[in-house]
Design a protein around this motif. Structure first.
Motif, PDB file in Angstrom:
ATOM      1  N   PRO A  18       0.744  -0.871  -0.241  1.00 38.46           N
ATOM      2  CA  PRO A  18       0.138   0.150   0.424  1.00 38.46           C
ATOM      3  C   PRO A  18       0.997   1.210   0.063  1.00 38.46           C
ATOM      4  CG  PRO A  18      -1.077  -1.796   1.813  1.00 38.46           C
ATOM      5  CD  PRO A  18       0.483  -1.836   1.228  1.00 38.46           C
ATOM      6  N   GLU A  20       3.665   1.916  -1.017  1.00 37.06           N
ATOM      7  CA  GLU A  20       4.184   2.069  -2.725  1.00 37.06           C
ATOM      8  C   GLU A  20       3.307   2.315  -3.621  1.00 37.06           C
ATOM      9  OE1 GLU A  20       3.791  -1.937  -5.439  1.00 37.06           O
ATOM     10  OE2 GLU A  20       5.312  -2.110  -3.383  1.00 37.06           O
ATOM     11  N   ALA A  21       1.383   2.293  -3.245  1.00 40.33           N
ATOM     12  CA  ALA A  21       0.625   2.020  -4.023  1.00 40.33           C
ATOM     13  C   ALA A  21       0.611   3.374  -3.619  1.00 40.33           C
ATOM     14  CB  ALA A  21      -0.199   1.498  -3.791  1.00 40.33           C
ATOM     15  N   THR A  22       0.704   4.602  -2.737  1.00 39.26           N
ATOM     16  CA  THR A  22       0.375   6.238  -2.949  1.00 39.26           C
ATOM     17  C   THR A  22       1.361   6.841  -3.547  1.00 39.26           C
ATOM     18  OG1 THR A  22       1.670   5.175  -0.957  1.00 39.26           O
ATOM     19  CG2 THR A  22      -0.963   5.944  -0.534  1.00 39.26           C
ATOM     20  N   THR A  24       3.686   5.593  -6.883  1.00 34.26           N
ATOM     21  CA  THR A  24       2.596   5.344  -7.907  1.00 34.26           C
ATOM     22  C   THR A  24       1.943   6.737  -7.750  1.00 34.26           C
ATOM     23  OG1 THR A  24       2.637   3.286  -6.549  1.00 34.26           O
ATOM     24  CG2 THR A  24       4.010   4.043  -8.875  1.00 34.26           C
ATOM     25  N   PHE A  25       0.564   6.274  -7.485  1.00 35.47           N
ATOM     26  CA  PHE A  25      -1.125   7.607  -7.655  1.00 35.47           C
ATOM     27  C   PHE A  25      -0.343   8.545  -7.344  1.00 35.47           C
ATOM     28  CE2 PHE A  25      -4.601   7.155  -7.779  1.00 35.47           C
ATOM     29  CZ  PHE A  25      -5.319   8.780  -6.590  1.00 35.47           C
ATOM     30  N   SER A  28       1.915   9.714 -11.096  1.00 36.89           N
ATOM     31  CA  SER A  28       1.208   9.998 -11.743  1.00 36.89           C
ATOM     32  C   SER A  28       0.194  11.355 -12.431  1.00 36.89           C
ATOM     33  CB  SER A  28       0.420   8.794 -12.938  1.00 36.89           C
ATOM     34  OG  SER A  28      -0.530   8.361 -11.615  1.00 36.89           O
ATOM     35  N   ASP A  45       5.822  -4.503  -9.824  1.00 40.75           N
ATOM     36  CA  ASP A  45       4.501  -4.945  -9.184  1.00 40.75           C
ATOM     37  C   ASP A  45       3.626  -4.991  -9.827  1.00 40.75           C
ATOM     38  OD1 ASP A  45       2.467  -4.233  -6.937  1.00 40.75           O
ATOM     39  OD2 ASP A  45       1.394  -2.755  -8.939  1.00 40.75           O
TER      40      ASP A  45
ATOM     41  N   ARG B 223      -5.763   0.146 -12.169  1.00 43.00           N
ATOM     42  CA  ARG B 223      -4.290   0.053 -12.445  1.00 43.00           C
ATOM     43  C   ARG B 223      -3.951   1.669 -13.356  1.00 43.00           C
ATOM     44  NH1 ARG B 223      -0.680  -3.601 -12.924  1.00 43.00           N
ATOM     45  NH2 ARG B 223      -1.636  -5.516 -11.546  1.00 43.00           N
ATOM     46  N   ASP B 225      -4.978   4.416 -13.266  1.00 44.28           N
ATOM     47  CA  ASP B 225      -5.273   5.298 -12.066  1.00 44.28           C
ATOM     48  C   ASP B 225      -3.698   5.466 -10.934  1.00 44.28           C
ATOM     49  OD1 ASP B 225      -7.221   6.795 -12.848  1.00 44.28           O
ATOM     50  OD2 ASP B 225      -8.911   5.840 -12.041  1.00 44.28           O
ATOM     51  N   GLY B 226      -3.218   4.242 -11.875  1.00 39.26           N
ATOM     52  CA  GLY B 226      -1.704   3.966 -10.376  1.00 39.26           C
ATOM     53  C   GLY B 226      -2.031   3.624  -9.559  1.00 39.26           C
ATOM     54  N   ALA B 227      -3.170   2.832  -9.351  1.00 37.13           N
ATOM     55  CA  ALA B 227      -3.401   1.939  -7.810  1.00 37.13           C
ATOM     56  C   ALA B 227      -2.547   0.124  -7.919  1.00 37.13           C
ATOM     57  CB  ALA B 227      -4.736   1.311  -7.991  1.00 37.13           C
ATOM     58  N   SER B 228      -2.228   0.439  -7.024  1.00 29.04           N
ATOM     59  CA  SER B 228      -0.585  -1.016  -7.472  1.00 29.04           C
ATOM     60  C   SER B 228      -1.530  -2.231  -6.614  1.00 29.04           C
ATOM     61  CB  SER B 228       0.134  -0.800  -6.118  1.00 29.04           C
ATOM     62  OG  SER B 228      -0.675  -1.218  -4.799  1.00 29.04           O
ATOM     63  N   THR B 229      -0.932  -3.292  -7.649  1.00 29.78           N
ATOM     64  CA  THR B 229      -1.797  -4.378  -7.519  1.00 29.78           C
ATOM     65  C   THR B 229      -2.357  -5.283  -5.779  1.00 29.78           C
ATOM     66  OG1 THR B 229      -0.061  -5.256  -8.807  1.00 29.78           O
ATOM     67  CG2 THR B 229      -1.379  -7.124  -7.755  1.00 29.78           C
ATOM     68  N   PHE B 230      -1.657  -4.576  -4.976  1.00 22.63           N
ATOM     69  CA  PHE B 230      -2.052  -4.795  -2.913  1.00 22.63           C
ATOM     70  C   PHE B 230      -3.509  -3.990  -2.813  1.00 22.63           C
ATOM     71  CE2 PHE B 230      -2.531  -4.628   1.269  1.00 22.63           C
ATOM     72  CZ  PHE B 230      -2.408  -6.454   1.121  1.00 22.63           C
ATOM     73  N   ARG B 231      -3.047  -2.778  -3.774  1.00 22.15           N
ATOM     74  CA  ARG B 231      -4.271  -1.803  -3.750  1.00 22.15           C
ATOM     75  C   ARG B 231      -5.586  -2.145  -3.912  1.00 22.15           C
ATOM     76  NH1 ARG B 231      -4.663   4.570  -3.088  1.00 22.15           N
ATOM     77  NH2 ARG B 231      -4.017   3.501  -0.398  1.00 22.15           N
TER      78      ARG B 231
END
Lengths: 346, 326
Positions: A18, A20-22, A24-25, A28, A45, B223, B225-231
């Motif tokens: 999570p 890392e998710a924020t 990349t979010f 972009s 990922d 994806r 929108d940049g959400a990761s796999t886990f998200r």
């Protein structure tokens, strides 16, 4: 050890995701140039995370399912006392198994109970499924009600059946006594049958418990298959004037053949590993002797007794492997027979 | 939608029943009209209901019998013919308190300790909760990956998962026990928890459900929108597959609570039994009081009966759907 390590690694990776998710979010979302780091994270990922997600299953299954099965084979070629390996002894354990009258007796008991439980179980399940496969009031009540045995712990149900099949105070013997079924022994008499005394009577009692447990469950499996049969099949059949009973055997059963095969294989695998019912049917529930002469001792019980009561693990391992092959062969054989019976015109 | 269908079919059934008590001819005509219908469109006959009620009574009888014995005394247990109605609520209360170790048995003067049964009950609750939670997490993760992610070797790996469904791995118990001894996990609850945390069926079930219910476009747009796999898994997939999680959780909980063979092997000699192991201990040895043993059995069964009452529909659904998919 490796398994826990892997699981922890997986959990750690999952936790970090999570964060890392924020990252990349934002990257972009604000239209910035992708940095080397975010690029790396995105590729990580896509390429690695999928494997991380499926790894817990494979790690745990390998460590606690596949490896023990394989290692069981290794142990069976060795001589163990307690938990120490005394060295390789080749096929000695296996020749012991084949010459062991106790093993063959247990195998005979297992098959006897298996036949007495599987055949009625699947036939009655089919009939029950056919009864449920109608436009019913209180449909859910009936479907849920027949699952009572399925949710009851086998230990608990077996203990109560052990009472029901009791020689002197059991309700079944009391019932049989009403029909004049009565035994006289030197020490006195009793109504009904001494269920634990002979092979056939003890197998019948145990098979009754198994049937009770699984009829409802199998009926639901059949019901789900029955409900996916196209309805127009029955329209065609009605022209021939087939009644409900004939419809069941001529149309419904052949149409759900894959499910019948599935349940035959399932009950073969389950039935030949029968353990809990024969264990707790005994007066002394942890003895694993299966009656005074081992008249209802199953192979699974014998393996438990050999490994944990006698302490001969490598011999128990050899018996497990023999049983494994018997089950695989028999499950295949049964599937074949069920296939033939269903496929061949009656 | 489904409600209206149910209402409709109920209405139709009522019509048929209403027609039945009238003159015989309409009944006959109705029968002829139903002949071409599939069984599930044919209203059940009275015999159909009779047989079903018999099946339900047969299913419930052993549980009822537990109740009868638990509410009796040693004397009623020895009656010939046996008493077929529950004796008294006070007895039931007393027997339950005795097996839980809250009071000593007035009839025999015997006291059961918490170690005999109460602790085992708590242990079983713990094991069931952890195994169920772990199973839901790991199987939905893997199911999501197999259903919605593209990676090398995905299809062959899925085939492997399916193949493992057919392995009777109970037969590896000797070696599994040796593994547990090496890990120093024998006689500890972790030995029944960790091997049960995943199942091929669970992965397969979640994969099927996610494949059918989570649209690819939704995953793709998240994806983009940049959400990761886990998200994607946590925020998108999990909420959608909640019904499937419920079903898998119920089936897992039932299976875990009832598991006996492996628990007896690894926990049987130790101080941390699960409920099945504790019951088998109560029913072993030189002194066995069946009134107490059966009271314990009733307690072990009760949580699952409550679960069946509360979520029976979901359990039925799980079994029927799982069967179609497997």
């Amino acid at each position: 050890m490796s398994a826990t390590g892997g699981a922890q690694a997986a959990a750690a990776a999952a936790e970090s995701a999570p964060v890392e998710a924020t990252g990349t979010f934002r990257g972009s979302g604000f239209g910035k140039e992708p940095t080397a780091l975010s690029d790396f994270l995105a590729r990580f990922d896509h390429k690695v995370i999928p494997y991380v997600l499926i790894s817990p299953f494979f790690i745990l299954f390998t460590a606690f399912g596949l490896y023990p099965l394989f290692y069981n084979g290794v142990v069976s070629f060795q001589n163990w006392t307690g938990f120490t390996n005394q060295g390789w002894i080749g096929f000695t354990n296996y020749s012991r198994v084949f010459g062991d009258a106790g093993f063959w007796r247990a195998l005979g008991n297992t098959f006897g109970i298996f036949l007495l439980s599987t055949v009625p179980q699947l036939l009655l399940a089919l009939i029950l499924a056919a009864l449920l496969n109608r436009r019913l009031r209180a449909q859910n009540f009936f479907r849920v009600g027949i699952l009572l045995p399925y949710v009851t712990p086998i230990v608990a149900s077996t203990l109560i059946f052990a009472q029901v099949f009791g020689r002197d105070h059991g309700i079944i013997n009391s019932f049989l006594g009403n029909f004049g079924i009565h035994h006289t022994t030197p020490s006195g008499g009793f109504n009904g049958i001494d269920w634990r005394n002979t092979s056939l009577s003890s197998w019948t009692a145990i098979a009754t418990m198994v049937n009770w447990k699984w009829i409802g469950y199998n009926a639901l499996l059949y019901l789900s298959a029955m409900q996916s049969i196209p309805k127009d099949v029955y329209e065609a059949a009605a022209l021939d004037g087939a009644g409900a009973w004939k419809q069941l055997w001529k149309i419904t059963v052949p149409m759900i053949r894959p499910m019948v095969l599935f349940t035959v294989v399932l009950s073969t695998i389950g039935g030949l590993q029968l353990f809990t019912e024969p264990m707790l049917f005994e007066q002394n529930a942890q003895a694993a002797t299966g009656g005074t002469h081992g008249q209802w001792q199953t192979v699974a019980q014998l393996i438990y007794k050999t490994g944990w009561k006698v302490g001969d693990l490598s011999y128990a391992a050899a018996m497990s492997w023999v049983m494994f092959f018997i089950i695989v062969i028999l499950a295949g054989f049964n599937a074949l027979i069920a296939n033939r019976l269903g496929g061949g015109g009656r | 939608m489904t409600q209206s269908v149910v209402a409709q079919s109920k209405g139709a059934a009522a019509e048929h029943v209403a027609a039945a008590p009238g003159a015989p001819p309409p009944l006959k005509r109705a029968k002829a009209a139903y002949l071409g219908r599939s069984p599930q469109d044919t209203p059940a006959s009275i015999w159909n209901y009779v047989f079903l009620v018999v099946a339900i009574l047969g299913s419930a009888f052993p549980i009822y019998w537990m109740f009868v014995i638990s509410s009796g005394t040693d004397a009623t247990l020895a009656h010939i013919p046996p008493d077929i109605v529950p004796k008294s609520f006070a007895n039931l209360q007393h027997n339950v308190q005795v097996v839980l170790g809250m009071t000593s048995d007035t009839a025999t003067g015997r006291t059961y300790s918490a170690a005999d049964f109460s602790n085992a009950f708590v242990n079983s609750v713990l094991v069931t909760a952890i195994v169920t939670a772990g199973m839901l997490f790991f199987c939905s993760l893997a199911g999501f990956a197999f259903a919605k992610l593209r990676f090398k070797g995905r299809d062959p790996l899925m085939v492997i998962v399916l193949l493992t469904l057919t392995i009777p791995n109970q037969l590896g118990v000797v070696a599994l026990y040796i593994v547990m001894v090496r890990l120093h996990w024998q006689e500890q609850l972790i030995s029944v928890i960790v091997p049960a945390l995943v199942s091929a069926f669970g992965v397969f079930y979640m994969r099927q459900f996610i494949q059918d219910s989570v649209p690819d476009e939704l995953v793709e747009s998240a994806r983009v929108d940049g959400a990761s796999t886990f998200r994607v898994y946590w925020n998108l997939v999990l909420p959608i597959v909640r019904p499937a999680l419920g079903v898998l959780g119920l089936l897992t909980a039932v299976g875990t609570w009832n598991e006996f063979q492996w628990a007896l092997i690894t926990l049987g000699a130790g101080p941390n039994p699960t409920i099945g192991v504790a019951l088998s201990k109560l029913a072993s040895g030189n002194y066995v009081n069946y009134r107490i043993v059966i009271s314990g059995s009733l307690l072990a069964t009760l949580p699952l009966i409550l679960l069946l009452f509360a979520a029976g529909k979901q359990i039925v659904k799980g079994i029927m759907e799982g069967a179609l998919k497997a």
